[in-house]
Motif scaffolding. Structure first.
Motif, PDB file in Angstrom:
ATOM      1  N   ARG A 142      78.435  93.921  99.778  1.00 60.36           N
ATOM      2  CA  ARG A 142      79.284  95.009  99.269  1.00 60.36           C
ATOM      3  C   ARG A 142      78.451  96.250  98.958  1.00 60.36           C
ATOM      4  N   LYS A 143      77.178  96.012  98.609  1.00 54.70           N
ATOM      5  CA  LYS A 143      76.265  97.138  98.358  1.00 54.70           C
ATOM      6  C   LYS A 143      75.818  97.693  99.691  1.00 54.70           C
ATOM      7  N   LYS A 144      76.208  98.920  99.964  1.00 56.62           N
ATOM      8  CA  LYS A 144      75.827  99.508 101.258  1.00 56.62           C
ATOM      9  C   LYS A 144      74.652 100.472 101.073  1.00 56.62           C
ATOM     10  N   PRO A 145      73.544 100.212 101.801  1.00 57.66           N
ATOM     11  CA  PRO A 145      72.414 101.150 101.661  1.00 57.66           C
ATOM     12  C   PRO A 145      72.677 102.469 102.402  1.00 57.66           C
ATOM     13  N   TYR A 146      72.066 103.525 101.892  1.00 59.05           N
ATOM     14  CA  TYR A 146      72.191 104.841 102.515  1.00 59.05           C
ATOM     15  C   TYR A 146      70.841 105.292 103.041  1.00 59.05           C
ATOM     16  N   ARG A 147      70.906 106.093 104.099  1.00 57.73           N
ATOM     17  CA  ARG A 147      69.663 106.604 104.700  1.00 57.73           C
ATOM     18  C   ARG A 147      69.761 108.123 104.831  1.00 57.73           C
ATOM     19  N   LEU A 148      68.630 108.763 104.624  1.00 58.59           N
ATOM     20  CA  LEU A 148      68.566 110.219 104.797  1.00 58.59           C
ATOM     21  C   LEU A 148      68.553 110.519 106.304  1.00 58.59           C
ATOM     22  N   THR A 149      69.401 111.408 106.757  1.00 57.90           N
ATOM     23  CA  THR A 149      69.416 111.764 108.187  1.00 57.90           C
ATOM     24  C   THR A 149      68.387 112.865 108.441  1.00 57.90           C
ATOM     25  N   ASP A 150      68.183 113.187 109.709  1.00 55.19           N
ATOM     26  CA  ASP A 150      67.236 114.259 110.046  1.00 55.19           C
ATOM     27  C   ASP A 150      67.710 115.590 109.454  1.00 55.19           C
ATOM     28  N   ALA A 151      69.044 115.794 109.533  1.00 59.74           N
ATOM     29  CA  ALA A 151      69.613 117.039 108.966  1.00 59.74           C
ATOM     30  C   ALA A 151      69.405 117.070 107.452  1.00 59.74           C
ATOM     31  N   GLY A 152      69.529 115.918 106.820  1.00 62.06           N
ATOM     32  CA  GLY A 152      69.324 115.803 105.374  1.00 62.06           C
ATOM     33  C   GLY A 152      67.886 116.075 104.990  1.00 62.06           C
ATOM     34  N   ARG A 153      66.972 115.567 105.820  1.00 62.34           N
ATOM     35  CA  ARG A 153      65.533 115.776 105.558  1.00 62.34           C
ATOM     36  C   ARG A 153      65.200 117.269 105.658  1.00 62.34           C
ATOM     37  N   GLU A 154      65.771 117.900 106.682  1.00 64.66           N
ATOM     38  CA  GLU A 154      65.517 119.332 106.894  1.00 64.66           C
ATOM     39  C   GLU A 154      66.100 120.145 105.729  1.00 64.66           C
ATOM     40  N   TYR A 155      67.322 119.770 105.331  1.00 66.53           N
ATOM     41  CA  TYR A 155      67.987 120.474 104.219  1.00 66.53           C
ATOM     42  C   TYR A 155      67.175 120.334 102.932  1.00 66.53           C
ATOM     43  N   LEU A 156      66.728 119.098 102.664  1.00 64.55           N
ATOM     44  CA  LEU A 156      65.947 118.846 101.448  1.00 64.55           C
ATOM     45  C   LEU A 156      64.637 119.625 101.465  1.00 64.55           C
ATOM     46  N   SER A 157      63.982 119.646 102.628  1.00 68.50           N
ATOM     47  CA  SER A 157      62.713 120.389 102.743  1.00 68.50           C
ATOM     48  C   SER A 157      62.935 121.859 102.416  1.00 68.50           C
ATOM     49  N   ASN A 158      64.004 122.429 102.983  1.00 71.53           N
ATOM     50  CA  ASN A 158      64.306 123.845 102.718  1.00 71.53           C
ATOM     51  C   ASN A 158      64.612 124.096 101.250  1.00 71.53           C
ATOM     52  N   GLN A 159      65.377 123.189 100.657  1.00 71.50           N
ATOM     53  CA  GLN A 159      65.729 123.330  99.238  1.00 71.50           C
ATOM     54  C   GLN A 159      64.481 123.284  98.359  1.00 71.50           C
ATOM     55  N   ILE A 160      63.570 122.353  98.692  1.00 74.37           N
ATOM     56  CA  ILE A 160      62.346 122.214  97.892  1.00 74.37           C
ATOM     57  C   ILE A 160      61.462 123.458  98.031  1.00 74.37           C
ATOM     58  N   LYS A 161      61.434 124.011  99.251  1.00 69.92           N
ATOM     59  CA  LYS A 161      60.649 125.252  99.467  1.00 69.92           C
ATOM     60  C   LYS A 161      61.243 126.390  98.624  1.00 69.92           C
ATOM     61  N   ASP A 162      62.573 126.460  98.606  1.00 73.22           N
ATOM     62  CA  ASP A 162      63.247 127.509  97.811  1.00 73.22           C
ATOM     63  C   ASP A 162      62.930 127.344  96.325  1.00 73.22           C
ATOM     64  N   ILE A 163      63.026 126.095  95.851  1.00 77.01           N
ATOM     65  CA  ILE A 163      62.761 125.816  94.426  1.00 77.01           C
ATOM     66  C   ILE A 163      61.309 126.141  94.089  1.00 77.01           C
ATOM     67  N   GLN A 164      60.429 125.779  95.038  1.00 66.94           N
ATOM     68  CA  GLN A 164      58.993 126.026  94.833  1.00 66.94           C
ATOM     69  C   GLN A 164      58.727 127.536  94.712  1.00 66.94           C
ATOM     70  N   ALA A 165      59.390 128.318  95.573  1.00 68.45           N
ATOM     71  CA  ALA A 165      59.206 129.776  95.535  1.00 68.45           C
ATOM     72  C   ALA A 165      59.669 130.327  94.184  1.00 68.45           C
ATOM     73  N   ILE A 166      60.786 129.811  93.696  1.00 71.96           N
ATOM     74  CA  ILE A 166      61.326 130.267  92.399  1.00 71.96           C
ATOM     75  C   ILE A 166      60.383 129.891  91.259  1.00 71.96           C
ATOM     76  N   THR A 167      59.910 128.650  91.251  1.00 74.86           N
ATOM     77  CA  THR A 167      59.034 128.204  90.156  1.00 74.86           C
ATOM     78  C   THR A 167      57.685 128.941  90.188  1.00 74.86           C
ATOM     79  N   THR A 168      57.191 129.222  91.397  1.00 74.18           N
ATOM     80  CA  THR A 168      55.924 129.954  91.525  1.00 74.18           C
ATOM     81  C   THR A 168      56.073 131.360  90.936  1.00 74.18           C
ATOM     82  N   LEU A 169      57.176 132.016  91.292  1.00 75.23           N
ATOM     83  CA  LEU A 169      57.435 133.365  90.775  1.00 75.23           C
ATOM     84  C   LEU A 169      57.554 133.342  89.248  1.00 75.23           C
ATOM     85  N   GLY A 170      58.301 132.358  88.751  1.00 79.87           N
ATOM     86  CA  GLY A 170      58.493 132.222  87.295  1.00 79.87           C
ATOM     87  C   GLY A 170      57.174 131.987  86.584  1.00 79.87           C
TER      88      GLY A 170
END
Lengths: 147, 100
Positions: B65-93
């Protein structure tokens, strides 16, 4: 409290119901969990209503249109100085019954599907029809009283 | 194309799945352990629904009943972009605060 799952849209339950049930079994029940689940139910319905279409019209747009029509009716008669108590009561009954009829119909539609929603074989469809009838009678009473 | 914006829980879920495939309960435990945030089941599955619809995660077939989830290639790309954006914000701050 697992019955909360049955408040989710049918398609959602079919896809995630077992997983959520399993997860809830592993967690102790808390007040926070109850509130969070209620938020989740509202969220799931929001997604469902935004995606579902009835006769080619998006469900959210149909609901918005119904709401706007009701607001227009209320606004049109609100400014009248001659509106008496009975008229107001008739209008309130009409609006509440219309809201209930539409809500029950939508819940029924998601729960049982299009074909059953339009039949009068189930308890929910009979309730929806009953409220729609009450709406009709109340709105007629309101219009008669205002004229 | 409009850039999708997801809530904080969605990012936490993607970060959990970046390391390994997990089912709902394991994701919840991982978030609680790493961020000291108690994510409710309603919030978790609301975020999972949106991420799956966006194609950023996918469910893996399982008899359990427990279904595992996997990150897709699109998800990996999205996450990478989000982390880069967050990193840019935190660096500026951090720069403006004189921390770096």
């Amino acid at each position: 409290m697992k019955w909360f799952i049955y408040l989710y849209p049918r398609s959602w339950r079919k896809r995630y119901g077992d997983e959520l049930f399993d997860l809830l079994e592993q967690k102790d029940w808390t007040f926070f969990m109850t509130i969070d689940l209620l938020r989740g139910i509202v969220d799931a319905w929001k997604i469902e209503i935004n995606e579902r279409e009835v006769f080619g019209i998006r469900m959210s747009n149909a609901l918005l249109l119904v709401g706007l029509i009701n607001i227009l009716i209320i606004l049109q008669y609100r400014s009248s100085q001659e509106v008496i108590l009975m008229e107001q009561i008739a209008l309130i009954i009409a609006m509440v019954s219309f809201f209930l009829a539409v809500s029950i119909f939508i819940v029924h539609l998601f729960k049982e599907g299009l074909q059953k929603a339009f039949s009068i074989s189930t308890k929910l469809s009979k309730m929806s029809l009953g409220f729609m009838g009450l709406y009709g009678l109340s709105i007629i009473a309101f219009l008669v009283l205002t004229n | 194309m409009k850039k999708d914006r997801f809530s904080e829980p969605s990012l936490f879920i993607l970060i959990s799945l970046a390391e390994k495939d997990c089912h709902g309960y394991a994701i919840m435990e991982d978030i609680e352990k790493n961020y000291s945030i108690k994510l409710g089941a309603g919030t978790l599955y609301g975020a999972i629904t949106r991420l799956e619809k966006a194609g950023y995660i996918q469910v893996l077939e399982s008899d359990d009943r427990k279904k595992p989830y996997r990150l897709t290639d699109a998800g990996r790309e999205y996450l990478s972009n989000q982390i880069k954006d967050i990193q840019a914000i935190t660096t500026l701050g951090a720069k403006r605060l004189g921390l770096i």
